[in-house]
Every structure is written in C-alpha cells, then in structure tokens.
Motif scaffolding. Structure first.
Motif, PDB file in Angstrom:
ATOM      1  N   ARG A   1       2.423  14.392  -6.147  1.00  0.00           N
ATOM      2  CA  ARG A   1       1.440  14.628  -7.198  1.00  0.00           C
ATOM      3  C   ARG A   1       1.031  16.097  -7.282  1.00  0.00           C
ATOM      4  O   ARG A   1       0.993  16.687  -8.350  1.00  0.00           O
ATOM      5  CB  ARG A   1       0.220  13.734  -6.965  1.00  0.00           C
ATOM      6  CG  ARG A   1      -0.693  13.770  -8.154  1.00  0.00           C
ATOM      7  CD  ARG A   1      -1.621  12.601  -8.270  1.00  0.00           C
ATOM      8  NE  ARG A   1      -2.049  12.542  -9.656  1.00  0.00           N
ATOM      9  CZ  ARG A   1      -3.011  11.801 -10.117  1.00  0.00           C
ATOM     10  NH1 ARG A   1      -3.623  10.980  -9.310  1.00  0.00           N
ATOM     11  NH2 ARG A   1      -3.345  11.829 -11.380  1.00  0.00           N
TER      12      ARG A   1
ATOM     13  N   ALA B   1       5.057   9.098  -4.956  1.00  0.00           N
ATOM     14  CA  ALA B   1       4.286   9.568  -6.108  1.00  0.00           C
ATOM     15  C   ALA B   1       3.041  10.309  -5.632  1.00  0.00           C
ATOM     16  O   ALA B   1       2.679  11.354  -6.163  1.00  0.00           O
ATOM     17  CB  ALA B   1       3.882   8.388  -6.994  1.00  0.00           C
ATOM     18  N   ARG B   2       2.412   9.789  -4.588  1.00  0.00           N
ATOM     19  CA  ARG B   2       1.197  10.419  -4.080  1.00  0.00           C
ATOM     20  C   ARG B   2       1.521  11.787  -3.461  1.00  0.00           C
ATOM     21  O   ARG B   2       0.824  12.755  -3.681  1.00  0.00           O
ATOM     22  CB  ARG B   2       0.525   9.498  -3.050  1.00  0.00           C
ATOM     23  CG  ARG B   2      -0.898   9.914  -2.766  1.00  0.00           C
ATOM     24  CD  ARG B   2      -1.717   8.793  -2.220  1.00  0.00           C
ATOM     25  NE  ARG B   2      -1.087   8.213  -1.048  1.00  0.00           N
ATOM     26  CZ  ARG B   2      -1.666   7.315  -0.271  1.00  0.00           C
ATOM     27  NH1 ARG B   2      -2.882   6.896  -0.557  1.00  0.00           N
ATOM     28  NH2 ARG B   2      -1.051   6.822   0.765  1.00  0.00           N
TER      29      ARG B   2
ATOM     30  N   TRP C   1       7.990   4.216  -3.034  1.00  0.00           N
ATOM     31  CA  TRP C   1       7.918   4.906  -4.319  1.00  0.00           C
ATOM     32  C   TRP C   1       6.477   5.319  -4.620  1.00  0.00           C
ATOM     33  O   TRP C   1       6.229   6.439  -5.066  1.00  0.00           O
ATOM     34  CB  TRP C   1       8.438   4.014  -5.442  1.00  0.00           C
ATOM     35  CG  TRP C   1       9.927   3.958  -5.475  1.00  0.00           C
ATOM     36  CD1 TRP C   1      10.708   2.945  -5.011  1.00  0.00           C
ATOM     37  CD2 TRP C   1      10.816   4.956  -5.972  1.00  0.00           C
ATOM     38  NE1 TRP C   1      12.023   3.246  -5.195  1.00  0.00           N
ATOM     39  CE2 TRP C   1      12.129   4.476  -5.787  1.00  0.00           C
ATOM     40  CE3 TRP C   1      10.629   6.192  -6.556  1.00  0.00           C
ATOM     41  CZ2 TRP C   1      13.243   5.208  -6.161  1.00  0.00           C
ATOM     42  CZ3 TRP C   1      11.740   6.924  -6.942  1.00  0.00           C
ATOM     43  CH2 TRP C   1      13.037   6.439  -6.738  1.00  0.00           C
ATOM     44  N   ALA C   2       5.545   4.391  -4.392  1.00  0.00           N
ATOM     45  CA  ALA C   2       4.146   4.709  -4.648  1.00  0.00           C
ATOM     46  C   ALA C   2       3.698   5.845  -3.733  1.00  0.00           C
ATOM     47  O   ALA C   2       2.958   6.739  -4.137  1.00  0.00           O
ATOM     48  CB  ALA C   2       3.286   3.462  -4.446  1.00  0.00           C
TER      49      ALA C   2
ATOM     50  N   PHE D   1       9.440   8.731 -13.929  1.00  0.00           N
ATOM     51  CA  PHE D   1       9.419   8.408 -12.503  1.00  0.00           C
ATOM     52  C   PHE D   1       9.097   6.916 -12.292  1.00  0.00           C
ATOM     53  O   PHE D   1       9.799   6.207 -11.570  1.00  0.00           O
ATOM     54  CB  PHE D   1       8.346   9.270 -11.811  1.00  0.00           C
ATOM     55  CG  PHE D   1       8.187   9.008 -10.347  1.00  0.00           C
ATOM     56  CD1 PHE D   1       8.862   9.779  -9.409  1.00  0.00           C
ATOM     57  CD2 PHE D   1       7.332   8.011  -9.888  1.00  0.00           C
ATOM     58  CE1 PHE D   1       8.703   9.546  -8.047  1.00  0.00           C
ATOM     59  CE2 PHE D   1       7.173   7.769  -8.535  1.00  0.00           C
ATOM     60  CZ  PHE D   1       7.863   8.541  -7.615  1.00  0.00           C
TER      61      PHE D   1
ATOM     62  N   TRP E   1       5.923  11.554 -15.104  1.00  0.00           N
ATOM     63  CA  TRP E   1       5.475  10.370 -14.356  1.00  0.00           C
ATOM     64  C   TRP E   1       5.946   9.075 -15.003  1.00  0.00           C
ATOM     65  O   TRP E   1       6.236   8.100 -14.316  1.00  0.00           O
ATOM     66  CB  TRP E   1       3.947  10.372 -14.200  1.00  0.00           C
ATOM     67  CG  TRP E   1       3.485  11.351 -13.165  1.00  0.00           C
ATOM     68  CD1 TRP E   1       2.662  12.425 -13.351  1.00  0.00           C
ATOM     69  CD2 TRP E   1       3.831  11.355 -11.767  1.00  0.00           C
ATOM     70  NE1 TRP E   1       2.476  13.093 -12.168  1.00  0.00           N
ATOM     71  CE2 TRP E   1       3.174  12.465 -11.182  1.00  0.00           C
ATOM     72  CE3 TRP E   1       4.613  10.537 -10.956  1.00  0.00           C
ATOM     73  CZ2 TRP E   1       3.285  12.783  -9.827  1.00  0.00           C
ATOM     74  CZ3 TRP E   1       4.730  10.850  -9.607  1.00  0.00           C
ATOM     75  CH2 TRP E   1       4.073  11.965  -9.060  1.00  0.00           C
TER      76      TRP E   1
ATOM     77  N   SER F   1       0.828  -1.208   0.000  1.00  0.00           N
ATOM     78  CA  SER F   1       0.000   0.000   0.000  1.00  0.00           C
ATOM     79  C   SER F   1       0.864   1.260   0.000  1.00  0.00           C
ATOM     80  O   SER F   1       1.840   1.306   0.736  1.00  0.00           O
ATOM     81  CB  SER F   1      -0.914  -0.001   1.226  1.00  0.00           C
ATOM     82  OG  SER F   1      -1.895  -0.996   1.076  1.00  0.00           O
ATOM     83  N   PRO F   2       0.540   2.294  -0.817  1.00  0.00           N
ATOM     84  CA  PRO F   2      -0.691   2.399  -1.609  1.00  0.00           C
ATOM     85  C   PRO F   2      -0.781   1.499  -2.846  1.00  0.00           C
ATOM     86  O   PRO F   2      -1.837   1.441  -3.443  1.00  0.00           O
ATOM     87  CB  PRO F   2      -0.694   3.876  -2.042  1.00  0.00           C
ATOM     88  CG  PRO F   2       0.741   4.262  -2.064  1.00  0.00           C
ATOM     89  CD  PRO F   2       1.374   3.504  -0.935  1.00  0.00           C
ATOM     90  N   LEU F   3       0.308   0.813  -3.194  1.00  0.00           N
ATOM     91  CA  LEU F   3       0.224  -0.147  -4.307  1.00  0.00           C
ATOM     92  C   LEU F   3      -0.409  -1.456  -3.819  1.00  0.00           C
ATOM     93  O   LEU F   3       0.065  -2.049  -2.849  1.00  0.00           O
ATOM     94  CB  LEU F   3       1.630  -0.431  -4.852  1.00  0.00           C
ATOM     95  CG  LEU F   3       1.756  -1.575  -5.861  1.00  0.00           C
ATOM     96  CD1 LEU F   3       1.084  -1.224  -7.183  1.00  0.00           C
ATOM     97  CD2 LEU F   3       3.223  -1.913  -6.106  1.00  0.00           C
TER      98      LEU F   3
END
Lengths: 204, 204
Positions: B168, B164-165, B160-161, B188, B185, B126-128
C-alpha cells in the motif's frame, strides 16, 4: 484458533439511537446505512452538503434527523454507535475522545487511530447479512470479494433465510429431538445453498 | 438502500479489554475468539468448567485472565465489549443491564433480548475477515454459507490481502494519480480473486 485481524459483530440497531457528525458524501452514506439498519439517526452538520440533505429528506428505513449545528458532548447520551467525518485531525480527535468518554463505540471516517471499529463491504440479503473486512489492506479488495459473493448468493437467497426464520417455531415444536432438529436444519441449509434461485415451498 | 437486518462492524480489539462472565463451553469459545482478536480477556466464573480452564491455560493470541469469582459492576470499567452466558434469566438481565449502564456493548449467549449485537459465523483469512449473520433465522444456515466461502476463498488468499497491505505504502508514493492508484488496486484485486491459490510475487 488463528489470530483474527478484526472481530466481526452484528449490531441490532432497531429502535436505537445513532449519532453522525461532520459533512460530505461518505458521512451521508454512513447515515443512510445506519438508518437502513433501523437506527434513529441524528446527524449534526453546520452546513450540510447536498448528499446529507437528500438522505435526510428520503431516509431508507428509519428516521434521519438533520440538525444544522456542530455536535456537542451531550449528543452522545444514549447513542449505540457514533460516526464522524472531519477535515481537521483536531476535531476527529475531540469527537473520538467524547464518544469514548461516553462509552459509545466510534468510527471516524479514514482515521483508523480514532476508530473502535471499522465498517466492511456488505452483502445484504437480509435476514442474511455478510460483512467483509480487509483491515485497511485495500478497500477495493473487499469490494472485489463482495462482487463475487453477490453473484454467488443471488437475491432470491434471502427468501430461504426468511423461510428458515418463519419455520423455526414449527420445527422447535415438531417433537423432533435436538439432534433431529439439527439434522433437519443441516439438510435445509444444504438444499438452500445448492438451490439459491429456487422459491422455497411448504412442501420443501 | 434496502433494509438491513443487522449492521456488520469489525471491532479493533488489540490492546482493549474484554469482559466474559458465566460458564460452559460456549462461554469458553467466545473468550477464545476475543483473545484471538487481540483483546485482553478477563473471565469471571465462580466454578470454571473444563473448557474455560483449558482456554485460559492456552490462550490463542492475547491473554486470558480467569478469575474464580462472580462478575461485579466495577468489572465493566474500561471494557470494549462484554459477553455473558448464564442459566438464569435473572442473571442474564442483571449482566446486560450493568453492561448497558457502563456503556459497554453486550452479548448474552442465546438471549437476544439482552444483546446489543450478535456474533456471526466467521471466515478467518486475516487480514481478510468475513462475518455471516442470519439474524437468528437458523445458525446452521450461516455455517453452510461459511463452509461454501471457505472452499471458495482458500487459505492462500490471506497472502494476497497481506501483500496488498505491504504494498500500500509503495503504491501511495508511486507518483500514480488517485484514479491511477484505484485502477492499480482494481486490477490487483481482480487478479487475486481469480488466482487465490497463487503466491503473490514482487513481479505481480
């Protein structure tokens, strides 16, 4: 168990009704995906775009019925899932509210506040299906992982999953104990994962 | 698009109600998973087993309220999802029927005929979040793929996820054009997928 950003579930849509409303290419893609999953898709659009007309004319699997009118409250009756795509926030809100009142899980494209669920990127090796969600972090992120998985799990892999389904009954009635059956499937899965390109044969 | 055995979707359960009924360890695991996804879980079991009592005493994330009585029709009101596990086919049928009448997507463990959806194997970064379904072909198959993905996507990948959040908003307001943002992105994501172990830094 660690906190889970989203709960992945897999809808069985064969023979179920799906409601799609609104306009534009992303709406058409969702209609196509729902039909590919076996749903009878009803699309409501007052002035359907090119993509919607094309998809309705050539649905991928089940039927897509395109109706040139706005959606109505009563359209939600009996639907297993609802997807909308709207310019106006007000219509997104009305659509989401109507779906929730009717007890239909709803997704409004690009409006997380009005969504009960999100779609992820999909790797389709049916019967093997993989969904990837980044909880809105960066959609291109899920796409990058999908690309990696698609390389890792070649199309031929679907044949292994299919073989597993066909052989299941035979293994169940083989006289093997439950733990013997589990051992068989574990060996089967390990072999398939390391030989994805190979064709499964009865001798395996 | 090729036929899709099941449609993966990702439920947003934070602050939603989930109903769980029945008994046994598999029922307890589902309650735990729903709570890990942020749902307020109401469990109905007349004589809860050890596993159910333990999970209710130590829920992973959100609350699990264990009620020592049989489920009732009115328990479905306002639930986002329902999961049951029953010895008797008759009770499975009643539970599934009550859920569908209330417009609540339902899963009855090991009884596909009474299910609107299935659970898959889950890779939780999470978030993935990745879900894997084999459409009942062989559950051990999905487990084997999960094991492979867990090796491929190390725990550090979640960072990493997450980055990204967090980034953003900054990227949205960076003055980059939509195609420039998409390029950013893409770069990235490509970097993250090839450097899963590395810690993301502001300089990246």
């Amino acid at each position: 168990m660690q906190a889970l950003a989203r709960l992945p579930i897999f809808l069985a849509l064969a023979g179920k009704r799906a409601l799609v409303a609104g306009n534009g290419a992303p709406v058409a893609w969702k209609a196509e995906m729902l039909a590919a999953a076996g749903a009878d898709v009803a699309v409501f659009a007052e002035q359907p775009c090119e993509e919607l007309r094309t998809i309705a004319a050539h649905p991928p699997h089940a039927a897509i019925a395109l109706q040139q009118r706005a959606w109505r409250i009563e359209d939600f009756a009996g639907a297993a899932v609802a997807v909308g795509g709207f310019e106006e926030a007000a219509e997104a809100e009305r659509f989401s509210g109507a779906a929730r009142a009717a007890g239909v899980p709803v997704n409004v494209i690009d409006r997380p506040a009005y969504c009960d669920f999100s779609f992820g990127a999909i790797v389709n090796r049916s019967p093997l299906v993989i969904g990837i969600s980044t909880d809105g972090a960066a959609p291109v992120f899920a796409q990058a992982i999908r690309a990696k998985l698609e390389t890792m799990i070649p199309r031929g892999f679907a044949r292994w999953a299919d073989a597993a389904r066909r052989w299941r009954q035979a293994v169940q009635s083989s006289g093997l104990s439950p733990s013997g059956r589990r051992q068989f499937w574990r060996a089967f899965a390990a072999f398939a994962v390391s030989n994805p390109q190979r064709e499964p044969a009865p001798s395996d």
